[in-house]
Write a protein that holds these residues in place. Structure first.
Motif, PDB file in Angstrom:
ATOM      1  N   SER A 195      19.981  52.827  55.584  1.00  0.00           N
ATOM      2  CA  SER A 195      19.178  52.155  54.574  1.00  0.00           C
ATOM      3  C   SER A 195      17.717  52.060  55.000  1.00  0.00           C
ATOM      4  N   SER A 196      16.828  52.586  54.154  1.00  0.00           N
ATOM      5  CA  SER A 196      15.380  52.507  54.413  1.00  0.00           C
ATOM      6  C   SER A 196      14.958  51.063  54.552  1.00  0.00           C
ATOM      7  N   ALA A 234      18.898  52.438  35.529  1.00  0.00           N
ATOM      8  CA  ALA A 234      19.771  53.602  35.699  1.00  0.00           C
ATOM      9  C   ALA A 234      21.141  53.161  36.217  1.00  0.00           C
ATOM     10  N   LYS A 235      21.135  52.260  37.188  1.00  0.00           N
ATOM     11  CA  LYS A 235      22.394  51.768  37.752  1.00  0.00           C
ATOM     12  C   LYS A 235      23.211  51.041  36.681  1.00  0.00           C
ATOM     13  N   GLU A 236      22.501  50.295  35.830  1.00  0.00           N
ATOM     14  CA  GLU A 236      23.208  49.569  34.769  1.00  0.00           C
ATOM     15  C   GLU A 236      23.884  50.522  33.795  1.00  0.00           C
ATOM     16  N   GLN A 283      10.998  47.689  47.343  1.00  0.00           N
ATOM     17  CA  GLN A 283      11.373  46.668  46.373  1.00  0.00           C
ATOM     18  C   GLN A 283      11.117  47.176  44.954  1.00  0.00           C
ATOM     19  N   GLN A 284       9.951  47.801  44.775  1.00  0.00           N
ATOM     20  CA  GLN A 284       9.600  48.341  43.456  1.00  0.00           C
ATOM     21  C   GLN A 284      10.612  49.416  43.023  1.00  0.00           C
ATOM     22  N   MET A 285      10.997  50.266  43.982  1.00  0.00           N
ATOM     23  CA  MET A 285      11.983  51.306  43.675  1.00  0.00           C
ATOM     24  C   MET A 285      13.311  50.683  43.262  1.00  0.00           C
ATOM     25  N   PRO A 334      14.325  56.011  41.765  1.00  0.00           N
ATOM     26  CA  PRO A 334      14.551  55.726  40.344  1.00  0.00           C
ATOM     27  C   PRO A 334      14.318  56.923  39.425  1.00  0.00           C
ATOM     28  N   SER A 335      13.331  57.787  39.724  1.00  0.00           N
ATOM     29  CA  SER A 335      13.079  58.901  38.805  1.00  0.00           C
ATOM     30  C   SER A 335      14.222  59.906  38.885  1.00  0.00           C
TER      31      SER A 335
END
Lengths: 434, 434
Positions: B103-104, A376-378, A367-369, A162-163
């Motif tokens: 995929s992780s 960002a994807k949106e 899951q958190q990632m 995500p970062s």
């Protein structure tokens, strides 16, 4: 028949293999961005050089080839240098892109960008022998620049961290905004140097101003503190007010009054300074993107090494207290998911139990990632949907790009909804409309 | 300085390299699913075997170990065989999963599934020596089965080809629905054999019926004709009406009346037949999934070979008429995007132009695939969001899984909105709620 009840103890693929493979997969993804970093930097620099070359070519063509020939030649040489650097950066990651391909779309857009660059020499020749109008040359440069920016967009779309995704979303929106600013410079120059803006020109200018603002809004929401500070400083600069005044002047003068043609030079100077300042903001975003890639890669490598050590210690209880890894994991500070989701059978030896803590920890992290990646994807998705909606309107109503953007904006305004919502609704109605 | 104006003619990475690499990347993805196919088939069979083992263990535990011991032992042997086949299938793709990780999350969930299977021997020992209640054994089998199904879910999430993604979405929803059906069999058996359903038992049963229906709805919308036909036949079977009658009977009898205990056997037989029929539907979905993988892989390999031939011919104009590839491309029947989107500079030699047709064609194909992929991705996303919303409600209100599902359903009903919408709204409010 035996089904290898003790995970990790058998000879086939084990729990330990897969929990390590999961981390390695993450690491490989981060390595990909570490490698792409330099290429993306080169694209930013090349785009900036081509924006200058476009400006110089316009002045040259506008004067019928009488002025600015030498300056333009120098600028062309400078962008050739950036071209070489881009090709070098691509050659460096080439092998890795071929053997560890991440995205068909990224690779195909790289082909598109290379094709565009392949046509650059010919475009320049046609500018030199005045075989193109300023408008045609501008359009050709715009397409080339857009193709280069699209590569960064596609790179952003492949991010799973995500970062890193956030950095790239900030960067690509800044690059797009800066490109609209470059186009606005060209449109304004055309208007001021001809003594006035006709309806088409002033509408185009308003479109470019709005398009810029939308890009910059997204940029700001994903930028880090340093880039945002540079951005705030740019916005607070007195130049901004003067540009705003010239924009209003250009768009409000009717067909019967003429503008002072000396404003053209002032406009060009102000907008060039602005674009150069935007490049400084871009450099900051780009720097922080690369720093994040380095940091995240180092972190992930460290986490993998740590995990491998833990697993080795778990497999050999002589070497370590089996309770210890659980303690280490608790330090991560992540809240446990409810028991239902990942509850263990409460069976099996200590090795299996502790190993499973690693699996759970990794599942929580991933899951958190994914959750954090969503915004960002949106942002990327919204952009794609808007482009799709614009294409749809162009085709359906037989109107040009600007007009389609205007229709979309008016629709959003009339309905009091977000532009992205209206675009989504429109795209989802495509089958009915066409 | 020279920037290699003729794309494809230089020594560095060329347009041709990247347009081929883009196709190779697609091919590699398809190869991944071709390999996963057998593993997914083994998971389906293993899940079915474990569902039978769960049923047998329940009967065995319910009788205090007095009946069904021999039958259970035979069923355990049968699921051991499926376990071995699963481990073999995994060993076959192991190297590819390690060297070409996709995929992780898939890898980590494989670790979770292996961990679950690692605990199976111990679980069985505890069933054999009656160290568990039927409820505890059921819960342990449910967790193991859920972990196996999650692997298929994660595989579906990595698909980039819309037809393959659609097949997997159909399969994973059918598997989930079938698992809810298996759980319903257990709950019903408990109710009928004890002579009546208390409130908790009948609420659990209603929850499982609704959860099944939702899964099957999604399955139907993604299933191909053959699977849907089998499904329609299953639904039209007289058994369905009898099951429906027993469901109503079970849930409507109050605490003061008791049910005929012989209904328990009838219920178990009917539901077992139903589960076996669902397995046949699953086999059909699984067969068409693997056929699609084979087809798509063959198509992609053919397209790549065709493209390589075209490019070789284009690079050597002696060997072919340069206009021909354009003709070949027109046969694809895809509508061209508006000129604005991918307009060429109209510059460069024939080689560059025709090569660029390939880039454009590939861009259109990838875009179309992404568009078509969307509904499959949304189905998976909806499922994840609902699970997240349920976890959120469980944590926030301190209620169990069933109750959380009920709250969510009631919310949707009261607001006249789709379950997925309500779940999304809830998850987006998570920060405010917690």
């Amino acid at each position: 028949m035996n089904t290898k009840p003790l995970s990790g103890a058998g000879t086939g693929p084990s729990v330990a293999d897969y929990v390590i493979a999961s981390k390695r997969c993450e690491l490989r993804h981060l390595e990909h961005f570490l490698q792409l970093g330099k290429l993306i930097q080169c694209i930013g620099n090349l785009v900036h050089a081509l924006q200058r070359e476009r400006g110089a070519s316009n002045v040259f063509l506008g004067s019928g080839g009488e002025t600015y020939a030498r300056e333009r030649a120098a600028i062309v040489r400078a962008s050739d240098e950036q071209c070489v650097l881009f090709h070098q950066a691509l050659a460096e990651v080439h092998q890795s892109l071929m053997t560890q391909p991440v995205s068909s779309s990224l690779l195909n857009h790289l082909a598109g960008a290379l094709h565009g660059l392949g046509g650059l020499a010919d475009l320049r020749r046609r500018v030199e022998c005045l075989a193109l109008t300023a408008g045609e040359a501008t359009a050709a440069y715009c397409r080339l620049i857009q193709r280069l920016i699209t590569v960064v967009f596609e790179a952003a779309d492949t991010a799973v961290d995500p970062s890193i995704a956030g950095s790239l979303v900030a960067m690509v929106h800044l690059m797009n905004g800066k490109e609209f600013c470059g186009q606005e410079r060209a449109v304004g120059s055309a208007g001021f140097s001809s003594g006035g803006f006709d309806t088409a020109l002033s509408q185009r200018m308003m479109h470019l101003v709005e398009a810029q603002e939308r890009c910059f809004e997204v940029f700001v929401s994903f930028a880090d503190d340093e880039a945002r500070e540079l951005w705030d400083r740019l916005r607070a600069h007195p130049r901004e007010a003067e540009i705003e005044r010239l924009r209003r002047l250009g768009c409000s003068v009717g067909p019967y009054k003429t503008l002072d043609r000396s404003l053209a030079d002032r406009w060009f100077t102000l907008m060039t300074e602005r674009i150069d300042d935007l490049k400084l903001v871009e450099d900051a975003v780009e720097g922080s993107f690369r720093a994040r890639c380095v940091d995240r890669f180092a972190e992930a490598r460290h986490a993998l090494a740590h995990q491998e050590t833990l697993i080795a210690a778990l497999a050999d209880p002589q070497r370590s207290d089996p309770a210890q890894p659980v303690l280490v994991l608790c330090e991560s500070g992540l809240e446990a998911r409810p028991a239902e989701a990942w509850d263990s059978e409460g069976v099996g030896p200590q090795f299996g139990r502790s190993l499973f803590d690693l699996v759970q920890e990794q599942a929580r992290r991933l899951q958190q990632m994914t959750d954090e990646l969503q915004s960002a994807k949106e942002a990327l998705e919204d952009r794609k949907t808007q482009e799709k909606a614009v294409l749809l309107l162009m085709r359906h109503r037989n109107i040009d790009n600007d007009e389609a953007h205007r229709v979309l904006r008016k629709l959003a305004m009339d309905q009091g909804r977000k532009l992205s919502e209206v675009a989504r609704a429109l795209v989802s109605m495509a089958d009915v409309l066409t």
